[in-house]
Design a protein around this motif. Structure first.
Motif, PDB file in Angstrom:
ATOM      1  N   THR A  19       0.858  -1.183   0.000  1.00  0.00           N
ATOM      2  CA  THR A  19       0.000   0.000   0.000  1.00  0.00           C
ATOM      3  C   THR A  19       0.893   1.232   0.000  1.00  0.00           C
ATOM      4  O   THR A  19       2.020   1.193   0.501  1.00  0.00           O
ATOM      5  CB  THR A  19      -0.935   0.031   1.222  1.00  0.00           C
ATOM      6  N   LEU A  20       0.393   2.322  -0.576  1.00  0.00           N
ATOM      7  CA  LEU A  20       1.121   3.585  -0.628  1.00  0.00           C
ATOM      8  C   LEU A  20       0.609   4.526   0.447  1.00  0.00           C
ATOM      9  O   LEU A  20      -0.591   4.573   0.709  1.00  0.00           O
ATOM     10  CB  LEU A  20       0.949   4.255  -1.996  1.00  0.00           C
ATOM     11  N   HIS A  21       1.531   5.273   1.040  1.00  0.00           N
ATOM     12  CA  HIS A  21       1.185   6.232   2.091  1.00  0.00           C
ATOM     13  C   HIS A  21       1.990   7.506   1.836  1.00  0.00           C
ATOM     14  O   HIS A  21       3.207   7.448   1.670  1.00  0.00           O
ATOM     15  CB  HIS A  21       1.524   5.664   3.470  1.00  0.00           C
ATOM     16  N   THR A  22       1.298   8.641   1.814  1.00  0.00           N
ATOM     17  CA  THR A  22       1.982   9.911   1.587  1.00  0.00           C
ATOM     18  C   THR A  22       1.964  10.749   2.861  1.00  0.00           C
ATOM     19  O   THR A  22       1.099  10.584   3.724  1.00  0.00           O
ATOM     20  CB  THR A  22       1.321  10.709   0.452  1.00  0.00           C
ATOM     21  N   TYR A  23       2.934  11.628   2.954  1.00  0.00           N
ATOM     22  CA  TYR A  23       3.014  12.561   4.074  1.00  0.00           C
ATOM     23  C   TYR A  23       3.712  13.825   3.580  1.00  0.00           C
ATOM     24  O   TYR A  23       4.339  13.821   2.515  1.00  0.00           O
ATOM     25  CB  TYR A  23       3.745  11.944   5.278  1.00  0.00           C
ATOM     26  N   GLU A  24       3.616  14.870   4.369  1.00  0.00           N
ATOM     27  CA  GLU A  24       4.241  16.147   4.013  1.00  0.00           C
ATOM     28  C   GLU A  24       5.727  16.076   4.364  1.00  0.00           C
ATOM     29  O   GLU A  24       6.101  16.059   5.533  1.00  0.00           O
ATOM     30  CB  GLU A  24       3.560  17.296   4.772  1.00  0.00           C
ATOM     31  N   TYR A  25       6.558  16.010   3.363  1.00  0.00           N
ATOM     32  CA  TYR A  25       8.008  15.908   3.551  1.00  0.00           C
ATOM     33  C   TYR A  25       8.592  17.261   3.945  1.00  0.00           C
ATOM     34  O   TYR A  25       8.281  18.277   3.327  1.00  0.00           O
ATOM     35  CB  TYR A  25       8.658  15.402   2.259  1.00  0.00           C
ATOM     36  N   ALA A  37       7.506   8.446  10.193  1.00  0.00           N
ATOM     37  CA  ALA A  37       6.777   7.741  11.247  1.00  0.00           C
ATOM     38  C   ALA A  37       5.849   8.685  11.991  1.00  0.00           C
ATOM     39  O   ALA A  37       4.672   8.371  12.232  1.00  0.00           O
ATOM     40  CB  ALA A  37       7.753   7.079  12.214  1.00  0.00           C
ATOM     41  N   GLU A  38       6.367   9.848  12.343  1.00  0.00           N
ATOM     42  CA  GLU A  38       5.556  10.828  13.069  1.00  0.00           C
ATOM     43  C   GLU A  38       4.389  11.309  12.217  1.00  0.00           C
ATOM     44  O   GLU A  38       3.249  11.370  12.675  1.00  0.00           O
ATOM     45  CB  GLU A  38       6.435  12.004  13.487  1.00  0.00           C
ATOM     46  N   ALA A  39       4.660  11.632  10.960  1.00  0.00           N
ATOM     47  CA  ALA A  39       3.611  12.144  10.074  1.00  0.00           C
ATOM     48  C   ALA A  39       2.533  11.095   9.809  1.00  0.00           C
ATOM     49  O   ALA A  39       1.358  11.430   9.671  1.00  0.00           O
ATOM     50  CB  ALA A  39       4.227  12.619   8.762  1.00  0.00           C
ATOM     51  N   LEU A  40       2.935   9.818   9.746  1.00  0.00           N
ATOM     52  CA  LEU A  40       1.981   8.750   9.476  1.00  0.00           C
ATOM     53  C   LEU A  40       1.333   8.218  10.752  1.00  0.00           C
ATOM     54  O   LEU A  40       0.403   7.402  10.686  1.00  0.00           O
ATOM     55  CB  LEU A  40       2.667   7.603   8.720  1.00  0.00           C
ATOM     56  N   GLY A  41       1.851   8.637  11.912  1.00  0.00           N
ATOM     57  CA  GLY A  41       1.297   8.195  13.184  1.00  0.00           C
ATOM     58  C   GLY A  41       1.541   6.729  13.479  1.00  0.00           C
ATOM     59  O   GLY A  41       0.680   6.049  14.035  1.00  0.00           O
ATOM     60  N   PHE A 127       7.115  -0.115   6.809  1.00  0.00           N
ATOM     61  CA  PHE A 127       7.107   1.006   5.883  1.00  0.00           C
ATOM     62  C   PHE A 127       8.522   1.212   5.362  1.00  0.00           C
ATOM     63  O   PHE A 127       9.497   1.056   6.101  1.00  0.00           O
ATOM     64  CB  PHE A 127       6.645   2.291   6.583  1.00  0.00           C
ATOM     65  N   LEU A 128       8.613   1.607   4.097  1.00  0.00           N
ATOM     66  CA  LEU A 128       9.892   1.820   3.434  1.00  0.00           C
ATOM     67  C   LEU A 128       9.680   2.904   2.380  1.00  0.00           C
ATOM     68  O   LEU A 128       8.584   3.033   1.838  1.00  0.00           O
ATOM     69  CB  LEU A 128      10.296   0.505   2.760  1.00  0.00           C
ATOM     70  N   ASN A 129      10.722   3.649   2.076  1.00  0.00           N
ATOM     71  CA  ASN A 129      10.569   4.720   1.104  1.00  0.00           C
ATOM     72  C   ASN A 129      10.108   4.161  -0.245  1.00  0.00           C
ATOM     73  O   ASN A 129      10.608   3.143  -0.713  1.00  0.00           O
ATOM     74  CB  ASN A 129      11.879   5.498   0.939  1.00  0.00           C
ATOM     75  N   GLY A 130       9.180   4.881  -0.857  1.00  0.00           N
ATOM     76  CA  GLY A 130       8.614   4.454  -2.134  1.00  0.00           C
ATOM     77  C   GLY A 130       9.263   5.080  -3.353  1.00  0.00           C
ATOM     78  O   GLY A 130       8.729   5.009  -4.449  1.00  0.00           O
ATOM     79  N   GLY A 131      10.417   5.725  -3.164  1.00  0.00           N
ATOM     80  CA  GLY A 131      11.139   6.272  -4.310  1.00  0.00           C
ATOM     81  C   GLY A 131      10.881   7.738  -4.569  1.00  0.00           C
ATOM     82  O   GLY A 131      11.220   8.253  -5.623  1.00  0.00           O
ATOM     83  N   GLN A 132      10.289   8.407  -3.581  1.00  0.00           N
ATOM     84  CA  GLN A 132      10.033   9.838  -3.710  1.00  0.00           C
ATOM     85  C   GLN A 132       9.891  10.409  -2.304  1.00  0.00           C
ATOM     86  O   GLN A 132       9.366   9.756  -1.400  1.00  0.00           O
ATOM     87  CB  GLN A 132       8.736  10.061  -4.494  1.00  0.00           C
TER      88      GLN A 132
END
Length: 156
Positions: A19-25, A37-41, A127-132
């Motif tokens: 699954t994909l999860h986005t957050y404000e970088y 981790a903090e942004a995704l809770g 969770f792992l970086n999705g390339g962006q």
């Protein structure tokens, strides 16, 4: 945000369920994994960072929990080398095709040996970086081992 990165394409081609999860970088935050981790809770121990290193001058990829630092001596030993050091950021970007803060072990320009901290295997999903920057994938750690041929080892 584009969600079709080389990492996402590689995972799809390999038939991996994710699954994909986005957050404000935040580009000013030096601790990308902890920021995610903090942004995704979520528990920081379940968010893994992708680090590029050199073992005896040869590139390797290390995947470790975002709330820990890796032991470079352990990485060197796992790779069958004598010494390890972090890869300079510009070299990491050239080797992977990704920007710092958005490096994924999947879909890199050049295949390198991958070492996964063994603590990942204690979780059903990580969770792992999705390339962006600002994009995380959540997947089974066994898929990292299967698709990348990653070696589980104590890195932290």
């Amino acid at each position: 945000m584009a969600k079709s990165t080389p990492a996402v394409v590689a995972l799809q081609r390999a038939g991996v369920s994710f699954t994909l999860h986005t957050y404000e970088y935040d580009p000013g935050d030096q601790r990308v994994g902890l920021q995610a981790a903090e942004a995704l809770g979520v528990n920081p121990a379940e968010v893994f960072k992708t680090l590029m290193a050199l073992v005896d001058g040869k590139p390797v990829c290390a995947i470790a929990p975002s709330d820990h630092e890796i032991h470079l001596k352990r990485l060197a030993a796992a790779a069958g080398g004598k010494a390890a050091k972090m890869m300079p950021p510009a070299d990491a970007e050239r080797t992977t095709g990704y920007r710092i803060g958005g490096i994924s072990p999947f879909g890199q320009k050049r295949a390198v040996p991958v070492f996964l901290d063994e603590t990942a295997l204690a979780f059903p999903l990580i969770f792992l970086n999705g390339g962006q920057r600002g994009l995380q994938v959540r997947l089974a750690p066994q898929d990292i081992v299967r698709v990348l041929g990653a070696t589980p080892v104590a890195l932290v």
